[in-house]
Structure formats: C-alpha cells, structure tokens
Write a protein that holds these residues in place. Structure first.
Motif, PDB file in Angstrom:
ATOM      1  N   TYR A  20       7.942  -4.381  -7.657  1.00 31.47           N
ATOM      2  CA  TYR A  20       7.411  -3.021  -7.770  1.00 31.47           C
ATOM      3  C   TYR A  20       6.497  -2.897  -8.986  1.00 31.47           C
ATOM      4  O   TYR A  20       5.452  -2.246  -8.923  1.00 31.47           O
ATOM      5  N   GLN A  21       6.877  -3.527 -10.086  1.00 30.81           N
ATOM      6  CA  GLN A  21       6.078  -3.442 -11.309  1.00 30.81           C
ATOM      7  C   GLN A  21       4.835  -4.329 -11.263  1.00 30.81           C
ATOM      8  O   GLN A  21       3.919  -4.133 -12.055  1.00 30.81           O
ATOM      9  N   ASN A  22       4.788  -5.297 -10.358  1.00 30.95           N
ATOM     10  CA  ASN A  22       3.639  -6.193 -10.253  1.00 30.95           C
ATOM     11  C   ASN A  22       2.591  -5.688  -9.280  1.00 30.95           C
ATOM     12  O   ASN A  22       1.768  -6.461  -8.794  1.00 30.95           O
ATOM     13  N   PHE A  23       2.619  -4.420  -8.978  1.00 26.13           N
ATOM     14  CA  PHE A  23       1.593  -3.817  -8.133  1.00 26.13           C
ATOM     15  C   PHE A  23       1.071  -2.591  -8.859  1.00 26.13           C
ATOM     16  O   PHE A  23       1.767  -1.591  -9.007  1.00 26.13           O
ATOM     17  N   SER A  24      -0.161  -2.668  -9.302  1.00 19.36           N
ATOM     18  CA  SER A  24      -0.777  -1.567 -10.033  1.00 19.36           C
ATOM     19  C   SER A  24      -1.457  -0.613  -9.046  1.00 19.36           C
ATOM     20  O   SER A  24      -2.076  -1.050  -8.072  1.00 19.36           O
ATOM     21  N   ASP A  25      -1.352   0.676  -9.312  1.00 22.70           N
ATOM     22  CA  ASP A  25      -2.004   1.655  -8.444  1.00 22.70           C
ATOM     23  C   ASP A  25      -3.525   1.566  -8.541  1.00 22.70           C
ATOM     24  O   ASP A  25      -4.231   1.852  -7.570  1.00 22.70           O
ATOM     25  N   ARG A  26      -4.032   1.168  -9.675  1.00 20.41           N
ATOM     26  CA  ARG A  26      -5.484   1.083  -9.865  1.00 20.41           C
ATOM     27  C   ARG A  26      -6.051  -0.277  -9.475  1.00 20.41           C
ATOM     28  O   ARG A  26      -7.077  -0.371  -8.828  1.00 20.41           O
ATOM     29  N   GLN A  27      -5.372  -1.343  -9.905  1.00 18.27           N
ATOM     30  CA  GLN A  27      -5.929  -2.684  -9.714  1.00 18.27           C
ATOM     31  C   GLN A  27      -5.377  -3.410  -8.501  1.00 18.27           C
ATOM     32  O   GLN A  27      -5.862  -4.463  -8.133  1.00 18.27           O
ATOM     33  N   GLY A  28      -4.348  -2.885  -7.883  1.00 19.41           N
ATOM     34  CA  GLY A  28      -3.744  -3.542  -6.731  1.00 19.41           C
ATOM     35  C   GLY A  28      -2.686  -4.545  -7.151  1.00 19.41           C
ATOM     36  O   GLY A  28      -2.182  -4.499  -8.269  1.00 19.41           O
ATOM     37  N   PRO A  29      -2.381  -5.476  -6.270  1.00 23.67           N
ATOM     38  CA  PRO A  29      -1.298  -6.422  -6.579  1.00 23.67           C
ATOM     39  C   PRO A  29      -1.727  -7.475  -7.590  1.00 23.67           C
ATOM     40  O   PRO A  29      -2.879  -7.888  -7.627  1.00 23.67           O
TER      41      PRO A  29
END
Length: 125
Positions: A20-29
């Motif tokens: 869950y923490q390795n997926f950024s809302d801005r930059q993606g996975p």
C-alpha cells in the motif's frame, strides 16, 4: 498448522502495508509494488488454506459457529485487502477500504485470540 496460520497472516499484514505504501497517488507504483503484491497474494493464499485446515480441525468442537464467524471475517479481510490495492492501482480513493481492512483485521485477530485454540487461551488451559 496453527503456527503456520499465525505466521502467514502476520506476514500478509506486513506485506499489505508495504504494498500500500509503495504506490504513490501522484507518481504511481514504485518498482517494488508488483513483486510485493504478488508475494502478498501467495501469503493470502497460504493464510486461506491454513485457516481452512484449522477451521475443519475444530468442526467437532462445541464452538464451530464461532470458528465459522472467524473464518468469514478472515475472508472479508482478505477480500478487502485485494480491493484496497486494486482501487489504489486504478488511482481511485482507497482510504475507506484501508480503514475497513484495519477494522476487520483487528476483529479477526481479536476473535482468534478469544477462541479456545487461540494463543492466549492455550496458555491458560
């Protein structure tokens, strides 16, 4: 089999938070998201199988209904984990599902501790 079950759900929870923490809302996975998600699925499958074995071992006892409820709560938790990561992957709001995962995981763990085969109950028998 109970020790395998406990180990598998502990690792599944750790892997869920890591994915869950390795997926950024801005930059993606990140580059670790997909491998973490795949390993998480392996441990979820191991949790499901070992939980089923523990469930069927306790069917003869007087608390079969409570173990059935715990099994159902575990299935809900596993389903919510997958739905949370799928929503995160599609860049949709997933915070509600994240909190539901935490809530149902705590319910499932609490019920597992309370039941007679639980680690704390076993110490006093």
């Amino acid at each position: 089999m109970l020790h395998l079950h406990i180990l598998s759900w502990i690792l599944a929870i750790i892997l869920f938070f890591a994915a869950y923490q390795n997926f950024s809302d801005r930059q993606g996975p990140s580059q670790y998201f997909k491998p973490l998600h795949m390993v998480l699925r392996v441990f979820l499958l191991l949790t499901l199988i070992s939980g089923g074995v523990v469930f069927f071992q306790t069917m003869g006892g007087g608390m079969a209904a409570q173990y059935g409820i715990k099994f159902l709560l575990g299935l809900i938790t596993i389903g919510l984990m997958e739905m949370t990561l799928a929503k995160k992957k599609k860049k949709k709001p997933s915070r509600t599902f994240f909190y539901l995962v935490i809530f149902f995981a705590l319910l499932t763990i609490g019920m597992g501790i309370w039941l007679p085969m639980g680690p704390i109950s076993a110490m006093f028998n």
